[in-house]
Write a protein that holds these residues in place. Structure first.
Motif, PDB file in Angstrom:
ATOM      1  N   ALA A 117      45.133  27.981  44.489  1.00 51.05           N
ATOM      2  CA  ALA A 117      44.292  28.370  43.362  1.00 51.05           C
ATOM      3  C   ALA A 117      45.146  28.762  42.163  1.00 51.05           C
ATOM      4  O   ALA A 117      46.325  29.121  42.303  1.00 51.05           O
ATOM      5  N   ARG A 118      44.545  28.706  40.981  1.00 55.70           N
ATOM      6  CA  ARG A 118      45.253  28.976  39.729  1.00 55.70           C
ATOM      7  C   ARG A 118      44.578  30.115  38.972  1.00 55.70           C
ATOM      8  O   ARG A 118      43.905  29.890  37.956  1.00 55.70           O
ATOM      9  N   PRO A 119      44.727  31.337  39.445  1.00 55.35           N
ATOM     10  CA  PRO A 119      44.111  32.465  38.738  1.00 55.35           C
ATOM     11  C   PRO A 119      44.753  32.665  37.372  1.00 55.35           C
ATOM     12  O   PRO A 119      45.813  32.101  37.070  1.00 55.35           O
ATOM     13  N   THR A 120      44.120  33.492  36.566  1.00 53.46           N
ATOM     14  CA  THR A 120      44.617  33.717  35.211  1.00 53.46           C
ATOM     15  C   THR A 120      45.800  34.666  35.185  1.00 53.46           C
ATOM     16  O   THR A 120      46.540  34.699  34.194  1.00 53.46           O
ATOM     17  N   ASP A 121      45.988  35.453  36.244  1.00 52.33           N
ATOM     18  CA  ASP A 121      47.075  36.429  36.224  1.00 52.33           C
ATOM     19  C   ASP A 121      47.666  36.571  37.624  1.00 52.33           C
ATOM     20  O   ASP A 121      47.321  35.829  38.535  1.00 52.33           O
ATOM     21  N   GLY A 122      48.600  37.534  37.768  1.00 52.59           N
ATOM     22  CA  GLY A 122      49.201  37.788  39.064  1.00 52.59           C
ATOM     23  C   GLY A 122      50.464  36.983  39.327  1.00 52.59           C
ATOM     24  O   GLY A 122      50.825  36.760  40.489  1.00 52.59           O
ATOM     25  N   TYR A 123      51.171  36.579  38.274  1.00 56.57           N
ATOM     26  CA  TYR A 123      52.358  35.750  38.459  1.00 56.57           C
ATOM     27  C   TYR A 123      53.661  36.547  38.419  1.00 56.57           C
ATOM     28  O   TYR A 123      54.746  35.967  38.502  1.00 56.57           O
ATOM     29  N   ASP A 124      53.578  37.850  38.305  1.00 54.70           N
ATOM     30  CA  ASP A 124      54.761  38.687  38.402  1.00 54.70           C
ATOM     31  C   ASP A 124      55.272  38.689  39.838  1.00 54.70           C
ATOM     32  O   ASP A 124      54.534  38.417  40.794  1.00 54.70           O
ATOM     33  N   ALA A 125      56.558  39.006  39.997  1.00 51.76           N
ATOM     34  CA  ALA A 125      57.187  38.939  41.317  1.00 51.76           C
ATOM     35  C   ALA A 125      56.524  39.879  42.307  1.00 51.76           C
ATOM     36  O   ALA A 125      56.413  39.562  43.498  1.00 51.76           O
ATOM     37  N   GLY A 126      56.091  41.050  41.841  1.00 53.37           N
ATOM     38  CA  GLY A 126      55.457  42.006  42.743  1.00 53.37           C
ATOM     39  C   GLY A 126      54.161  41.490  43.325  1.00 53.37           C
ATOM     40  O   GLY A 126      53.900  41.659  44.521  1.00 53.37           O
ATOM     41  N   GLY A 163      53.285  30.667  34.598  1.00 52.54           N
ATOM     42  CA  GLY A 163      52.958  32.080  34.763  1.00 52.54           C
ATOM     43  C   GLY A 163      54.143  32.966  35.122  1.00 52.54           C
ATOM     44  O   GLY A 163      54.321  34.040  34.526  1.00 52.54           O
ATOM     45  N   PRO A 164      54.993  32.583  36.099  1.00 51.76           N
ATOM     46  CA  PRO A 164      56.127  33.445  36.444  1.00 51.76           C
ATOM     47  C   PRO A 164      57.099  33.676  35.293  1.00 51.76           C
ATOM     48  O   PRO A 164      57.726  34.736  35.209  1.00 51.76           O
ATOM     49  N   TYR A 165      57.239  32.695  34.398  1.00 49.02           N
ATOM     50  CA  TYR A 165      58.118  32.877  33.241  1.00 49.02           C
ATOM     51  C   TYR A 165      57.508  33.875  32.256  1.00 49.02           C
ATOM     52  O   TYR A 165      58.228  34.681  31.661  1.00 49.02           O
ATOM     53  N   ARG A 166      56.194  33.815  32.096  1.00 49.21           N
ATOM     54  CA  ARG A 166      55.524  34.738  31.182  1.00 49.21           C
ATOM     55  C   ARG A 166      55.470  36.158  31.739  1.00 49.21           C
ATOM     56  O   ARG A 166      55.281  37.112  30.990  1.00 49.21           O
TER      57      ARG A 166
END
Length: 277
Positions: free
Chosen positions: A62-71, A197-200
């Motif tokens: 899935a491709r949610p709008t957020d949650g791409y930080d490492a944590g 997302g992870p880059y942002r």
């Protein structure tokens, strides 16, 4: 090998599994999917239960709008293991998959029995100064600007992904079926938006890594593997914070080690993942 959809941390993840035995979780990077591990899965599955998800926003997950930080990606990995009934796993991360693998090991040494990280940097930790002497790779800034890269690249996804796959194998390229399967999942603005997302989220991830090393040490046995271009930078970042760290550089290997030099990678993974101490 089997493909499953597993609900983890509120996100549907596409997960490839194979084999039985002690669990090994494989976390890919950009621009990859679980198929990055194609050439090593069978060998690992002879001794291990291999679990290779598409990270949130990548592949067929899935491709949610957020949650791409490492944590949050680490939370996804932990929830995936829980959903699969795994109580102990070795975790292997490359590129974008390295920071969440590291944070999971820092947070849950009871769950992560061994850690392998490769071809990535861990936020702002000291040790990568030589690698970063000329500044970070150009695509970090391009990917980090919200809305820009997906607008520019829409319709050119194949060319863009091919550039990374060729560069990551030092010009050798990737087997056609693997390449086609990866390219397919990066088509369209939404797929690109999620993959960037992870880059942002890099500033958030860097703060999470700083907080983790300020609060404790990496106590699980760990191995850092470098190739071209990262080399020993990741090992140097980890060295002051790890109780038991082994470092290797695979000369002649490009960035996407599992596709470019799978035999060399397996020669390191087999004994390390099988060790019981």
């Amino acid at each position: 090998m089997e493909l499953h959809t597993v609900r983890a941390n509120g996100v549907d993840l596409n997960v490839a599994t194979a084999g039985t035995g002690p669990a090994v979780l494989l976390l890919h990077g950009f621009p990859h999917t679980w198929r990055l591990w194609t050439h090593v899965i069978d060998d690992l599955a002879a001794r291990h239960r291999v679990i290779a998800p598409d990270l949130r926003g990548f592949g067929d997950s899935a491709r949610p709008t957020d949650g791409y930080d490492a944590g949050t990606l680490a939370d996804d990995a932990e929830a995936l293991l829980t959903a699969l009934g795994v109580t102990s796993a070795a975790v292997v991360g490359i590129d974008v998959g390295t920071p969440p693998a590291f944070l999971l090991a820092m947070r849950r040494p009871d769950l992560v029995r061994r850690l392998v990280v490769m071809e990535s940097l861990l936020g702002r930790l000291p040790g990568a100064e030589e690698f970063l002497a000329g500044g970070p790779p150009w695509w970090f800034g391009f990917h980090a600007e919200p809305g820009l890269a997906e607008s520019v690249l829409a319709g050119q996804e194949e060319t863009y992904v091919d550039w990374f796959l060729d560069r990551g194998t030092l010009g050798h390229g990737v087997r056609a079926d693997i390449r086609d399967a990866i390219v397919r999942t990066y088509a369209g603005r939404e797929a690109l938006r999620a993959a960037f997302g992870p880059y942002r989220a890099l500033p958030v991830s860097a703060r999470q890594i700083d907080a983790a090393v300020a609060a404790g040490r990496l106590t699980v046995p760990a191995m850092a593997i470098g190739a071209h271009p990262v080399g020993r930078a990741l090992e140097l970042q980890l060295r002051p914070y790890a109780d038991d760290l082994t470092g290797h550089v695979l000369e002649g290997s490009g960035h996407i080690v599992p596709l470019h030099r799978p035999d060399a990678l397996l020669s390191l993974l087999r004994p390390f993942l099988s060790a019981t101490w």
